[in-house]
Design an enzyme around this catalytic site. Structure first.
Site, PDB file in Angstrom:
ATOM      1  N   GLU A 288      54.140 -45.667 -25.687  1.00 49.82           N
ATOM      2  CA  GLU A 288      54.376 -44.638 -26.699  1.00 49.82           C
ATOM      3  C   GLU A 288      53.983 -45.086 -28.101  1.00 49.82           C
ATOM      4  O   GLU A 288      53.526 -44.286 -28.920  1.00 49.82           O
ATOM      5  CB  GLU A 288      55.848 -44.212 -26.689  1.00 49.82           C
ATOM      6  CG  GLU A 288      56.297 -43.567 -25.373  1.00 49.82           C
ATOM      7  CD  GLU A 288      56.627 -44.588 -24.286  1.00 49.82           C
ATOM      8  OE1 GLU A 288      56.689 -45.800 -24.584  1.00 49.82           O
ATOM      9  OE2 GLU A 288      56.829 -44.168 -23.128  1.00 49.82           O
TER      10      GLU A 288
ATOM     11  N   PHE B 235      61.753 -41.567 -26.507  1.00 51.59           N
ATOM     12  CA  PHE B 235      60.661 -42.509 -26.767  1.00 51.59           C
ATOM     13  C   PHE B 235      59.834 -42.099 -27.989  1.00 51.59           C
ATOM     14  O   PHE B 235      59.283 -42.949 -28.678  1.00 51.59           O
ATOM     15  CB  PHE B 235      59.780 -42.634 -25.520  1.00 51.59           C
ATOM     16  CG  PHE B 235      60.585 -42.779 -24.257  1.00 51.59           C
ATOM     17  CD1 PHE B 235      61.625 -43.707 -24.203  1.00 51.59           C
ATOM     18  CD2 PHE B 235      60.361 -41.974 -23.158  1.00 51.59           C
ATOM     19  CE1 PHE B 235      62.405 -43.827 -23.064  1.00 51.59           C
ATOM     20  CE2 PHE B 235      61.134 -42.094 -22.011  1.00 51.59           C
ATOM     21  CZ  PHE B 235      62.165 -43.020 -21.960  1.00 51.59           C
TER      22      PHE B 235
ATOM     23  N   ASP C 226      69.654 -38.104 -15.397  1.00 48.13           N
ATOM     24  CA  ASP C 226      69.041 -39.381 -15.796  1.00 48.13           C
ATOM     25  C   ASP C 226      70.013 -40.252 -16.601  1.00 48.13           C
ATOM     26  O   ASP C 226      69.850 -41.467 -16.686  1.00 48.13           O
ATOM     27  CB  ASP C 226      67.768 -39.141 -16.622  1.00 48.13           C
ATOM     28  CG  ASP C 226      66.553 -38.935 -15.722  1.00 48.13           C
ATOM     29  OD1 ASP C 226      66.703 -39.064 -14.490  1.00 48.13           O
ATOM     30  OD2 ASP C 226      65.466 -38.640 -16.253  1.00 48.13           O
TER      31      ASP C 226
ATOM     32  N   ARG D 213      64.920 -29.795 -21.509  1.00 50.62           N
ATOM     33  CA  ARG D 213      64.612 -29.831 -20.074  1.00 50.62           C
ATOM     34  C   ARG D 213      65.241 -28.654 -19.343  1.00 50.62           C
ATOM     35  O   ARG D 213      64.671 -28.103 -18.394  1.00 50.62           O
ATOM     36  CB  ARG D 213      65.134 -31.137 -19.476  1.00 50.62           C
ATOM     37  CG  ARG D 213      65.041 -31.204 -17.970  1.00 50.62           C
ATOM     38  CD  ARG D 213      65.492 -32.555 -17.438  1.00 50.62           C
ATOM     39  NE  ARG D 213      65.322 -32.626 -16.000  1.00 50.62           N
ATOM     40  CZ  ARG D 213      66.292 -32.359 -15.112  1.00 50.62           C
ATOM     41  NH1 ARG D 213      67.495 -32.022 -15.524  1.00 50.62           N
ATOM     42  NH2 ARG D 213      66.052 -32.429 -13.825  1.00 50.62           N
TER      43      ARG D 213
END
Lengths: 279, 311
Positions: free
Chosen positions: B55, B80, B114, B164
């Site tokens: 990144e 990130f 996650d 998301r």
């Protein structure tokens, strides 16, 4: 290389070194050591290689240079000033509160500076972006980036190294200025990046190793880079930190220290003598 | 109400944009399938470049592309983009004020299973601290697409936050207009001001309906541009209601709530209650359950507002 041209480049490089000393002395801070080690290569690029126009610094088709080792801004500024991008007299304002010559290069302030740098490891990524963009629109400019040998300890450099090889950026050429010293000492003692050439080869780069103070070798290396297709080139140049000023040569203490008045006078006298001998 | 994740809207908007902007380049860091830049990649493979799991380099490459005048979007997860690559965003994009659009997806706690390593609740705080950085957090599909198209015409570094989780589509495509830096009043009321952003706007609207049934009329404001923030709409509403509740899927430190407090403390000191992630890390679990647990739901907004207005 033609002897006359070589002599002219050596003269110009001496003037560039005088500008470095002038700037750092008047700033009372800055990085003379690494500026002096890269002075010959930067002089060659801006005076004998790159397609640039001091009267039109934003010319779209110009070749680009990113000084990834941004702390050696005094060298870039001196080369740009001597090339006519701004007055040589302005070098004395380096790091002053009302000067555009910031401690590290800034692209929107200083004519001829293609990218803001200073935080090590970042310039090479920007250079990759410029090279990729050129490929994408079939613009045939070349992109150069100058890295320090300590700088390549940064992980981002190797992310960029992977990227440049993956996208076959043969319009990109970097120079690793291997003067062997970083702030805390010898690079081999602090955090060895050796073997530098083998690392870049392993990353898929064309690698050329040269003496960074020999204009014949410098020219051959950039000729080689320009001929090489489908991969980027890394020129690893052996150099001497503080090159050209006797008491600064190969001394880590001159990484980021400005000369006092007596040292300034001595440095200036030495460089003026070199210039006179070349004339 | 139909639902769509704003990351989906982002990918679709990039395709819409590519038709009129031939200079558009999209970068991703091995997350194209998740950030939905994969939608663009499929339609315009020649203008998509995967940077791999790197990144920091991607942000620098984006900066370099921007110096040549092309329009570039760089995408990865918020964690990130704003977190790992912060210093590259600051020094290679922000400082030279380059025209890079950062499309950061999977922001906030609604990342879900996650877990905390990927639930970025700090990105707004980090990005709004960079001088000259515009920060956008769209609330639904309509707003997300309009924001992407609008920001393509804006020259300067921009951080765009997408989610998301599928979000209810409450804006009307026929009338919706995205104006950079302008808050949108969605409901009018004089008893309390609820200022929400992103995924929380729909929750604020649902809460306002419930509150109305209880006799509490809330002024509901959608702040899609967190920086530069719409001071006027915030001050005007706070003056009228005298109490403010902010709602964001982000830490209460440095996000929308802090930005609102900055405006009000200087211009119109008003009591502000911040609903957000209360200086803790998240954990794994289904997104809707996590949102409830962290108080990022209409039910909690109702209960906080009731306390604030003293009912």
């Amino acid at each position: 290389m033609d002897k006359m041209i070589k002599k002219q480049l050596e003269q110009t490089a001496a003037k560039v070194r005088l500008g470095i000393i002038e700037g750092v002395y008047n700033a009372k801070s800055g990085h003379p050591g690494g500026s002096l080690s890269i002075a010959d290569t930067l002089t060659y690029l801006y005076f004998a290689r790159m397609n640039v126009d001091p009267k039109n610094p934003q010319m779209p088709e110009r070749d680009r240079l990113v000084l990834s080792k941004g702390h050696t801004a005094p060298a870039l500024y001196s080369v740009l000033a001597n090339r006519g991008f701004f007055p040589v007299e302005e070098l004395k304002t380096l790091r002053h509160i009302d000067s555009r010559l910031q401690g590290h290069p800034v692209r929107n302030k200083i004519p001829g500076v293609d990218m803001s740098t200073g935080s090590l490891g970042q310039g090479i990524s920007a250079a990759c972006g410029m090279a990729l963009s050129g490929k994408l629109s079939n613009d045939y400019y070349r992109v150069y980036a100058i890295l320090g040998d300590g700088e390549i300890e940064e992980g981002q450099v190797w992310e960029a190294a992977m990227f440049a090889a993956h996208y076959q950026l043969d319009n990109l050429c970097i120079v690793v200025d291997n003067n062997g010293l970083q702030i805390d000492g010898k690079i081999s003692d602090v955090m060895s990046p050796y073997p530098i050439d083998e690392k870049f080869k392993a990353f898929g780069w064309n690698v050329v190793c040269i003496d960074g103070h020999d204009f014949d070798e410098i020219e051959k290396a950039f000729d080689n880079a320009e001929r090489k297709l489908n991969c980027p080139t890394a020129i690893i140049q052996k150099s001497v930190k503080g090159k050209g000023v006797s008491f600064m040569e190969d001394q880590v203490s001159w990484h980021g220290t400005a000369p006092n008045e007596e040292q300034y006078n001595q440095a200036k006298a030495e460089l003026e003598k070199q210039l006179a001998e070349l004339s | 109400m139909d639902k769509k994740a704003t990351r989906e809207s982002y990918g679709e908007a990039l395709v819409m944009l590519a038709e009129k902007r031939k200079d558009l380049v999209v970068l991703d860091a091995d997350l194209a399938a998740a950030t939905k830049t994969g939608t663009f990649k499929k339609a315009y493979p020649d203008r998509f470049f995967d940077c791999g799991i790197a990144e920091a380099n991607m942000m620098g490459v984006a900066a370099g592309i921007a110096t040549t005048g092309k329009l570039v979007f760089a995408s990865t997860f918020a964690m990130f983009a704003a977190g790992r690559a912060f210093e590259i965003v600051r020094n290679s994009i922000g400082y030279p004020h380059l025209n890079v659009k950062i499309g950061a997806t999977h922001a906030g706690i609604s990342v879900g299973e996650d877990g905390a390593s990927h639930q970025c609740n700090e990105d707004i705080a980090l990005m709004r601290a960079i001088p000259g950085m515009t920060v956008i957090n769209p609330a639904d599909d309509i707003e997300a697409k309009a924001a992407v198209l609008a920001m393509a015409d804006y020259e300067g570094p921009t951080y765009m936050r997408f989610g998301r989780l599928a979000a209810p589509i409450f804006n009307d495509p026929a009338t919706y207009k995205f104006e950079l830096g302008k808050g949108i009043r969605l409901k009018e009321g004089d008893d309390v001001t609820i200022i929400a952003t992103g995924l929380m706007v729909a929750q604020a609207l649902a809460a306002a309906s419930e509150l109305r049934d209880m006799g509490i009329n809330a002024d509901v404001i959608n702040i899609h541009t967190i920086k530069p923030i719409d001071k006027d709409i915030i001050i005007e509403s706070a003056k009228r209601t005298g109490c403010v509740v902010t709602v964001e899927e982000h830490s209460v430190i440095g996000g929308l709530g802090s930005a609102v407090c900055d405006v009000l403390s200087e211009n119109c000191p008003t009591r502000v209650t911040k609903i957000g992630v209360q200086d803790v890390f998240g954990h794994s679990g289904p997104a809707p359950k996590l949102l409830e647990e962290f108080g990022l739901c209409a039910e909690n907004i109702v209960s906080v507002v009731k306390k604030v207005v003293g009912k």
